[in-house]
Write an enzyme that holds these catalytic residues in place. Structure first.
Site, PDB file in Angstrom:
ATOM      1  N   ASN A   1       4.745   5.228   7.457  1.00 22.41           N
ATOM      2  CA  ASN A   1       5.293   3.922   7.846  1.00 22.41           C
ATOM      3  C   ASN A   1       6.637   3.767   7.140  1.00 22.41           C
ATOM      4  O   ASN A   1       6.687   3.503   5.943  1.00 22.41           O
ATOM      5  CB  ASN A   1       4.310   2.821   7.404  1.00 22.41           C
ATOM      6  CG  ASN A   1       4.853   1.431   7.640  1.00 22.41           C
ATOM      7  OD1 ASN A   1       5.852   1.257   8.344  1.00 22.41           O
ATOM      8  ND2 ASN A   1       4.193   0.436   7.059  1.00 22.41           N
TER       9      ASN A   1
ATOM     10  N   LYS B   1       8.771   1.521   7.474  1.00 20.82           N
ATOM     11  CA  LYS B   1       9.147   0.112   7.267  1.00 20.82           C
ATOM     12  C   LYS B   1      10.617  -0.095   7.666  1.00 20.82           C
ATOM     13  O   LYS B   1      11.102   0.574   8.579  1.00 20.82           O
ATOM     14  CB  LYS B   1       8.873  -0.319   5.821  1.00 20.82           C
ATOM     15  CG  LYS B   1       7.460   0.049   5.372  1.00 20.82           C
ATOM     16  CD  LYS B   1       7.059  -0.639   4.117  1.00 20.82           C
ATOM     17  CE  LYS B   1       5.709  -0.106   3.670  1.00 20.82           C
ATOM     18  NZ  LYS B   1       5.112  -0.884   2.601  1.00 20.82           N
TER      19      LYS B   1
ATOM     20  N   HIS C   1      -0.252  -4.834   9.948  1.00 24.71           N
ATOM     21  CA  HIS C   1       0.105  -4.455   8.575  1.00 24.71           C
ATOM     22  C   HIS C   1       0.138  -5.711   7.708  1.00 24.71           C
ATOM     23  O   HIS C   1       0.561  -6.781   8.167  1.00 24.71           O
ATOM     24  CB  HIS C   1       1.477  -3.759   8.563  1.00 24.71           C
ATOM     25  CG  HIS C   1       1.766  -3.103   7.254  1.00 24.71           C
ATOM     26  ND1 HIS C   1       2.208  -3.820   6.165  1.00 24.71           N
ATOM     27  CD2 HIS C   1       1.631  -1.821   6.848  1.00 24.71           C
ATOM     28  CE1 HIS C   1       2.346  -2.994   5.135  1.00 24.71           C
ATOM     29  NE2 HIS C   1       2.002  -1.775   5.524  1.00 24.71           N
TER      30      HIS C   1
ATOM     31  N   GLU D   1       2.104  -6.693   5.508  1.00 22.14           N
ATOM     32  CA  GLU D   1       3.429  -7.339   5.392  1.00 22.14           C
ATOM     33  C   GLU D   1       3.708  -8.222   6.607  1.00 22.14           C
ATOM     34  O   GLU D   1       4.333  -9.276   6.481  1.00 22.14           O
ATOM     35  CB  GLU D   1       4.519  -6.268   5.214  1.00 22.14           C
ATOM     36  CG  GLU D   1       4.452  -5.654   3.822  1.00 22.14           C
ATOM     37  CD  GLU D   1       4.974  -4.230   3.720  1.00 22.14           C
ATOM     38  OE1 GLU D   1       5.632  -3.742   4.663  1.00 22.14           O
ATOM     39  OE2 GLU D   1       4.708  -3.589   2.681  1.00 22.14           O
TER      40      GLU D   1
ATOM     41  N   GLU E   1      -5.952  -0.735   3.790  1.00 20.63           N
ATOM     42  CA  GLU E   1      -4.841  -0.817   2.843  1.00 20.63           C
ATOM     43  C   GLU E   1      -5.043  -2.008   1.917  1.00 20.63           C
ATOM     44  O   GLU E   1      -4.686  -3.148   2.292  1.00 20.63           O
ATOM     45  CB  GLU E   1      -3.521  -0.993   3.597  1.00 20.63           C
ATOM     46  CG  GLU E   1      -3.208   0.132   4.564  1.00 20.63           C
ATOM     47  CD  GLU E   1      -1.713   0.251   4.787  1.00 20.63           C
ATOM     48  OE1 GLU E   1      -1.158   1.298   4.460  1.00 20.63           O
ATOM     49  OE2 GLU E   1      -1.097  -0.718   5.259  1.00 20.63           O
TER      50      GLU E   1
ATOM     51  N   GLY F   1       2.829  -0.357  -2.215  1.00 26.51           N
ATOM     52  CA  GLY F   1       4.158  -0.399  -2.812  1.00 26.51           C
ATOM     53  C   GLY F   1       4.162  -0.774  -4.284  1.00 26.51           C
ATOM     54  O   GLY F   1       5.201  -1.077  -4.852  1.00 26.51           O
TER      55      GLY F   1
ATOM     56  N   SER G   1       0.140   3.311  -2.028  1.00 30.82           N
ATOM     57  CA  SER G   1       0.668   4.178  -3.077  1.00 30.82           C
ATOM     58  C   SER G   1       0.065   5.592  -3.059  1.00 30.82           C
ATOM     59  O   SER G   1      -0.129   6.202  -4.111  1.00 30.82           O
ATOM     60  CB  SER G   1       0.505   3.524  -4.452  1.00 30.82           C
ATOM     61  OG  SER G   1       1.204   2.294  -4.490  1.00 30.82           O
TER      62      SER G   1
ATOM     63  N   GLY H   1       3.518   4.758   2.975  1.00 24.83           N
ATOM     64  CA  GLY H   1       4.772   3.999   3.009  1.00 24.83           C
ATOM     65  C   GLY H   1       5.872   4.764   2.288  1.00 24.83           C
ATOM     66  O   GLY H   1       6.498   5.676   2.833  1.00 24.83           O
TER      67      GLY H   1
HETATM   68  C1  PEP Z   1       2.107   0.851   3.617  1.00 27.04           C
HETATM   69  O1  PEP Z   1       2.932  -0.036   3.573  1.00 27.04           O
HETATM   70  O2  PEP Z   1       1.474   1.043   4.676  1.00 27.04           O
HETATM   71  C2  PEP Z   1       1.892   1.651   2.418  1.00 27.04           C
HETATM   72  C3  PEP Z   1       0.778   2.286   2.271  1.00 27.04           C
HETATM   73  O3  PEP Z   1       2.930   1.650   1.494  1.00 27.04           O
HETATM   74  P1  PEP Z   1       3.003   2.504   0.113  1.00 27.04           P
HETATM   75  O4  PEP Z   1       2.497   3.894   0.434  1.00 27.04           O
HETATM   76  O5  PEP Z   1       4.432   2.501  -0.253  1.00 27.04           O
HETATM   77  O6  PEP Z   1       2.117   1.805  -0.865  1.00 27.04           O
END
Ligand code: PEP
Length: 253
Positions: free
Chosen positions: A9, A11, A98, A100, A170, A176, A216, A237
């Site tokens: 992703n 973003k 998602h 966000e 998630e 993040g 992460s 991400g």
């Molecule tokens: C995401 O936003 O889907 C995600 C998993 O981000 P990150 O890997 O940066 O935590």
């Protein structure tokens, strides 16, 4: 056998030319190094999608997806992008729900149910995100919270339809933040999700649905996460923005 999937992703990162460089690096490294039967998905910004989809045609393992779509089929919705538009440029997946988007755009389970239906109608596979905040986890209600997200957005589907969904668990507190769920925490929730799906759609159907972990995930923790019996891959991400890191994650099964 469930599909093993690693989806990136991006973003709101990478301008057009940076995005195309990343896409072609991913395709090249996948073609040279990825032997396992893994589906790699790049979810780019809309602007990049058509060209990233062309790049992905160079590999039989790489596919593309959008990060969001409208719950309307077409019409006077300025700035929105429809399922048909996404499909028409060669994308096969779309991230829906998602955290966000749920947080910054107030997307609801009910709206997401409509988007899921439109995506499936047009032939896109939703990557449906679910997950709890830190507050909910600390209150011990994370499983019922996630199950409610699934119920309200997915439980109206038929057995055939639900098998086209990829679920991404998630935990919001891990996205993040650099704070990954432990492999046991991920496994516990993935198992709870699968049991819950089995209750509604039957065990045979639930066993066919890929459930990805997101939060992460990196090359140095992916192996342990993917070794869990109910973790079928990752939604990535930050680490999807570097081709080498992203493909190393895909090589971690
Ligand atoms: C995401 O936003 O889907 C995600 C998993 O981000 P990150 O890997 O940066 O935590």
């Amino acid at each position: 056998m469930r599909k093993k999937i690693v989806a990136g992703n991006w973003k709101m990162n990478k301008n057009f030319s940076e995005g195309l460089t990343l896409a072609s690096e991913v395709v090249n490294i996948v073609n040279d190094e990825l032997n396992d039967d893994v589906t790699v998905i790049m979810c780019s910004p809309f602007i990049h999608l058509a060209q990233v989809a062309k790049n992905a045609q160079e590999s039989d393992k790489v596919f593309v997806g959008a990060q969001n779509m409208s719950e309307h089929a077409s019409g006077a919705y300025t700035g929105d992008i429809s399922a048909e538009m996404i499909k028409s440029v060669g994308a096969e997946y779309v991230i829906l729900g998602h955290s966000e988007r749920r947080e910054y755009h107030n997307e609801t389970n009910e709206q997401l149910a409509k988007r899921v239906d439109l995506a499936l109608e047009i032939g896109l596979n939703p990557i449906f995100c679910c997950g709890e905040s830190l507050e909910i986890r600390e209150s011990g209600k994370e499983v019922s919270y996630v199950c409610n997200q699934l119920t309200e957005s997915l439980f109206h589907l038929t057995e055939d339809e639900i098998q086209k969904i990829v679920i991404a668990y998630e935990p919001i507190w891990a996205i993040g933040t650099g704070k990954t769920a432990s492999s046991q925490q991920a496994q516990d929730m993935h198992k709870a999700i699968r049991d819950f799906l089995a209750g509604q759609f039957g065990q045979e159907v639930a066993d066919k649905i890929s459930i990805l972990y997101g939060g992460s995930a990196k090359p140095d923790n992916a192996k342990e996460l993917f070794a869990q019996p109910d973790v079928d891959g990752g939604l990535i991400g930050g680490a999807s923005l570097k081709a080498r890191d992203f493909v190393e994650i895909a090589k971690s099964f």
